[in-house]
Design a protein around this motif. Structure first.
Motif, short mmCIF file in Angstrom:
data_model
loop_
_atom_site.label_atom_id
_atom_site.label_comp_id
_atom_site.label_asym_id
_atom_site.label_seq_id
_atom_site.Cartn_x
_atom_site.Cartn_y
_atom_site.Cartn_z
N ALA A 1 1.93 7.06 -6.06
CA ALA A 1 1.76 7.01 -7.52
C ALA A 1 0.28 7.09 -7.92
O ALA A 1 -0.07 7.75 -8.90
CB ALA A 1 2.37 5.72 -8.05
N VAL A 2 -0.59 6.44 -7.14
CA VAL A 2 -2.01 6.38 -7.51
C VAL A 2 -2.74 7.68 -7.17
O VAL A 2 -3.58 8.14 -7.94
CB VAL A 2 -2.69 5.17 -6.81
CG1 VAL A 2 -4.20 5.19 -7.01
CG2 VAL A 2 -2.10 3.87 -7.36
N THR A 3 -2.41 8.30 -6.03
CA THR A 3 -3.15 9.50 -5.60
C THR A 3 -2.43 10.80 -5.94
O THR A 3 -3.05 11.85 -6.00
CB THR A 3 -3.39 9.49 -4.08
OG1 THR A 3 -2.12 9.57 -3.41
CG2 THR A 3 -4.10 8.22 -3.63
N GLY A 4 -1.10 10.73 -6.08
CA GLY A 4 -0.33 11.95 -6.29
C GLY A 4 -0.10 12.74 -5.01
O GLY A 4 0.47 13.82 -5.03
N GLN A 5 -0.55 12.17 -3.88
CA GLN A 5 -0.39 12.85 -2.59
C GLN A 5 0.59 12.10 -1.70
O GLN A 5 0.68 10.88 -1.76
CB GLN A 5 -1.75 12.97 -1.88
CG GLN A 5 -2.77 13.82 -2.61
CD GLN A 5 -2.29 15.25 -2.85
OE1 GLN A 5 -1.52 15.80 -2.07
NE2 GLN A 5 -2.73 15.84 -3.96
N PRO A 6 1.34 12.80 -0.85
CA PRO A 6 2.37 12.14 -0.04
C PRO A 6 1.82 11.40 1.18
O PRO A 6 0.82 11.80 1.76
CB PRO A 6 3.24 13.32 0.42
CG PRO A 6 2.28 14.48 0.49
CD PRO A 6 1.30 14.26 -0.62
N ILE A 7 2.51 10.31 1.54
CA ILE A 7 2.26 9.69 2.85
C ILE A 7 3.03 10.54 3.86
O ILE A 7 4.22 10.77 3.69
CB ILE A 7 2.76 8.23 2.87
CG1 ILE A 7 2.04 7.41 1.80
CG2 ILE A 7 2.55 7.61 4.25
CD1 ILE A 7 2.63 6.04 1.58
N ALA B 1 0.83 -1.21 0.00
CA ALA B 1 0.00 0.00 0.00
C ALA B 1 0.86 1.25 0.00
O ALA B 1 0.60 2.21 -0.75
CB ALA B 1 -0.93 0.00 1.21
N ALA B 2 1.92 1.26 0.81
CA ALA B 2 2.78 2.44 0.90
C ALA B 2 3.46 2.75 -0.43
O ALA B 2 3.60 3.91 -0.82
CB ALA B 2 3.84 2.23 1.98
N LEU B 3 3.85 1.68 -1.14
CA LEU B 3 4.54 1.88 -2.42
C LEU B 3 3.59 2.34 -3.53
O LEU B 3 4.01 2.95 -4.50
CB LEU B 3 5.23 0.58 -2.86
CG LEU B 3 6.59 0.32 -2.20
CD1 LEU B 3 6.99 -1.13 -2.35
CD2 LEU B 3 7.64 1.22 -2.80
#
Length: 450
Positions: free
Chosen positions: A264-270, A258-260
């Protein structure tokens, strides 16, 4: 987190770095293993395809294949691309606005939103000295508002008074008014969740967002749900718009896909990781450090930070002075075991040290884990103060009493006493030799004999 992925990648790169010269075929073979490892770790397929393509393009260049250490060059390229896939640089919570800075927490029910709200609030209060107000907007889940109030008491953070029957939007407006009038720096809004995404949930959150104008809209996602968490994140980003992600239960997710995929999928940072149930079990998300852990390079920076947070300086200095004098009793051993548990246990610490993937596997096979530390602490607690100060007093009858009191066996008591004897011998040897003597004769001089 990332244990299984780390082990598989370490195996692939170990074979690669053993070879002197590399061909294009060697790189492709290693990347095939990387691809399988990423897919098995539950990383989204489009993310895996893009990642492998970009790494291959950089890795098969003439400068890499003809370099002195081509294997190490490929590992570095994979590391750099992992850092980029995870978000590049670390991004903390943005509070750069006129107070109160509103932070809206969103996500599905059961993702850990309420606990995460309290964790962030406690950190902002204690670390950054902010005045924080928390408000629960969850009027649907039974006792959700009371749960946040209880967590607020534990974290010593103020929560908005509960008014029965008040709708979520009205609570949000009242919370903002209270935070403004009472000069709070931060307002944390814990929104309601659902078991699945529906239009009613999205409309409610959209209305709250419009009314409160949050500077941060943090999506709380459960890392254990893997690909589902990524799909939820994409839906929230498309329909509401989030500014960052907090992953919870990462301590129970060995795959880490999920972290990886999230960035890429949302464009938002963890931005944050929930690493346990306690209110202080919260970590900043550092892509470069996480990439280092995945590739078995360790994360010494995080380990040092963790030690600085958990180990009291005065206690460390007291022990250092005793060690210089060659003194180390069972009370000191008990203190060391307590500090080890506070820092997250053996697994957490080993995960941050470079090149210990094999050691972790060996320890797992030998059944050396945090339960052993717990049992050893129980044994030490069952001793009297005199026994801990003078272990020579502990003979057969005392060993039986200590074993019975700690729920362990006499063999375990003997093993702990032997372990302490060896540690005490090493401390005594170091004390006698002093720093110069140790440097002159080397570490071998204090290692166990025979």
């Amino acid at each position: 987190m990332f244990e299984s992925l780390s082990q598989k990648l370490s195996g692939a790169f170990e074979r690669l770095t053993r070879r002197g010269a590399l061909s294009e075929g060697d790189v492709d073979e290693a990347l095939r293993e990387v691809r399988v490892a990423l897919l098995e770790a539950d990383v989204a397929l489009p993310v895996v395809k893009d990642f492998i393509a970009s790494v291959r393009e950089a890795a098969i260049g003439e400068a890499v294949l003809k370099s002195i250490t081509p294997g190490q060059m490929v590992v570095k390229i994979v590391h750099d691309h992992l850092v980029q896939a995870l978000g590049g640089g670390a991004e903390g919570i943005n509070l750069a606005t006129t107070p109160p800075a509103v932070v809206l927490m969103v996500g599905l029910q059961g993702s850990g939103k309420t606990t995460s709200t309290a964790k962030i609030a406690m950190r902002l209060t204690r670390r950054e000295r902010k005045r924080v107000l928390m408000a629960s907007l969850d009027t649907r889940r039974p006792a959700a508002q009371q749960q946040l109030a209880t967590l607020g008491q534990q974290a010593e953070v103020k929560t908005l008074n509960i008014i029965g029957g008040e709708p979520p939007l009205a609570i949000a407006k009242r919370a903002l008014q209270t935070a403004t009038l009472e000069a709070f720096d931060v307002l944390m809004l814990d929104s309601a969740g659902r078991l699945h995404i529906d239009d009613e949930l999205m409309e409610e959150i959209a209305a709250i967002k419009t009314a409160t104008k949050p500077i941060e809209t943090l999506l709380v996602a459960d890392a254990m749900t893997g690909q589902d968490a990524v799909n939820v994140a994409k839906t929230f980003q498309d329909r509401i718009g989030v500014t960052g992600i907090m992953l919870t239960r990462v301590d129970g997710d060995a795959r880490g896909g999920a972290a990886l995929s999230m960035r890429a999928v949302t464009g938002q940072p963890i931005k944050l990781l929930g690493v346990g149930e306690k209110l202080d079990a919260l970590e900043d998300f550092h892509p470069d450090r996480i990439a280092g852990r995945i590739l078995g390079m360790g994360d010494v920076v995080s380990l040092v930070e963790k030690a600085a947070e958990n180990i009291e300086q005065a206690e460390a200095e007291r022990l250092a002075k005793k060690m210089q004098k060659g003194q180390f009793d069972l009370d000191d051993l008990a203190d060391q075991l307590k500090q080890l548990q506070k820092m997250g246990g053996i697994g957490d610490i080993l995960g941050m040290l470079p090149g210990v993937a094999k050691i972790k596997a060996q320890m797992k096979n030998a059944k050396i884990d945090d339960k052993v530390i717990g049992r050893q602490r129980a044994i030490l607690s069952s001793m009297t103060r005199k026994e801990r100060k003078n272990p020579d007093l502990i003979k057969a009858s005392r060993k039986q009493r200590i074993a019975a009191g700690s729920g362990t066996s006499v063999q375990e008591v003997n093993k702990l006493l032997k372990q302490h004897q060896e540690m005490a011998r090493m401390m005594k040897q170091m004390g006698k030799m002093g720093q110069k003597g140790l440097m002159r004769q080397g570490i071998q001089s204090i290692l166990p004999r025979g």
